[in-house]
Enzyme design. Structure first.
Site, short mmCIF file in Angstrom:
data_model
loop_
_atom_site.label_atom_id
_atom_site.label_comp_id
_atom_site.label_asym_id
_atom_site.label_seq_id
_atom_site.Cartn_x
_atom_site.Cartn_y
_atom_site.Cartn_z
CB ILE A 84 -0.99 -0.14 1.83
CG1 ILE A 84 -1.44 -1.51 1.40
CG2 ILE A 84 -1.79 0.84 1.17
CD1 ILE A 84 -2.72 -1.23 0.27
CE LYS A 85 3.63 4.19 -4.83
NZ LYS A 85 3.93 4.38 -6.66
CG LEU A 86 0.05 4.96 3.16
CD1 LEU A 86 0.35 4.28 4.37
CD2 LEU A 86 -0.94 5.34 3.08
#
EC number: 2.2.1.2
Length: 317
Positions: A125-127
């Site tokens: 998950i890219k944040l």
């Protein structure tokens, strides 16, 4: 003769940075990364319009946000059919300063992948590497949801991500290079200021050395490349995510690629860890004009592309 791409793969895990998954097979990357801009670019191509149209058709009465999440999972699912490793799917950049909603969105995306039969071990998950994004990653990581911290331009961001237990960081080589080149103007000398002296390359090298010196397990994945030189100067980095255009150039080249980064040959080791409580983080980030400007710009660009994608979806209802 061995191509530059094949030589690079001896030292580094090669990742494809694209939403155009039909290009993946020819480069045989281990992983793939996407972002809002790449997905927007892909769905405007004839080859991918059917995915967009089907997703909208299947969920016509749902919210646009609901449809976008399903579109991201549709692309991620197709990508995972073509690679052995992981795909990175990005949380809406408009949540970059909202820890609770970033956590909720990360959980939601993982649930959608798992409902599609894909285990969370294959998803990152890219944040955004804001203070709030890093805090969201800290929570998600403890739940077994692995995070890729993006829009990273400074050592203090990298240090905070590592302390939070993030799986992976994506320092942006090319955007750092762009900033320093623009600042230098006519005084920029590519021969002198590029290559090993490239400020983006130096930033990743410094972060890599910091992580290996202090024994962090967070993976370093150089990103946002402008040239093959930037890539080959970081041979040996844990991972490098590369656009199809540059993957092709590496595949077409027979230039020799030598290992430049190794945990066994660290240079200029830091003497102490970076202080990373919230006040220190915000001050050090603020003190770095390049990192501050590029983080803000990156969030704006990704947020603007998310709005464009929403409008495109709404036009198909």
């Amino acid at each position: 003769m061995t191509t530059a791409l094949d030589q690079l793969k001896q030292y580094t895990t090669v990742v494809a940075d694209t939403g155009d998954f039909q290009q993946l097979a020819q480069y045989q990357p281990q992983d793939a990364t996407t972002n809002p801009s790449l997905i927007l670019k892909a769905v405007q191509k004839d080859a991918y319009k059917p995915i967009l149209e089907k997703t909208v058709r299947d969920h016509r009465n749902e919210s646009t946000d609901f449809i976008i999440d399903r579109l991201l999972i549709a692309f991620g699912t197709e990508i995972l059919k073509l690679i052995p490793g992981r795909v990175s799917t990005e949380v809406d950049a408009r949540l970059s300063f909202d820890t609770p909603r970033s956590i909720d969105k990360g959980r939601e995306l993982i649930k959608l992948y798992e409902a599609a039969g894909i285990g969370r071990e294959r998803i990152l998950i890219k944040l955004a590497s804001t203070w709030e994004g890093i805090r969201a990653a800290e929570v998600l990581q403890k739940e077994g949801i692995k995070c890729n911290m993006t829009l990273l331009f400074s050592l203090v961001q990298a240090a905070a991500c590592a302390e939070a237990g993030a799986q992976l960081i994506s320092p942006f080589v090319g955007r750092i290079y762009d900033w320093y080149k623009k600042q230098a103007g006519a005084e920029w000398n590519e021969e002198k200021d590029g290559g090993a002296n490239d400020p983006g390359v130096q930033s990743v090298r410094r972060i890599y050395t910091y992580y290996k010196t202090f024994g962090y397990n967070t993976e370093v994945m150089g990103a946002s490349f402008r040239t093959t030189s930037q890539i080959t100067e970081l041979a040996g980095c844990d991972l490098l995510t590369i656009s199809p255009d540059l993957l092709q150039k590496l595949q077409d080249s027979n230039d020799t690629v030598t290992r430049k980064l190794s945990p066994d040959a660290l240079q200029d080791k830091p003497a102490a860890r970076v202080a990373i409580d919230e006040a220190a983080f915000r001050f050090q980030l603020n003190d770095d004009a390049m990192a501050t400007e590029k983080l803000a710009e990156g969030i704006r660009v990704f947020a603007a592309d998310a709005v464009k994608l929403e409008k495109l979806i709404d036009s198909l209802r």
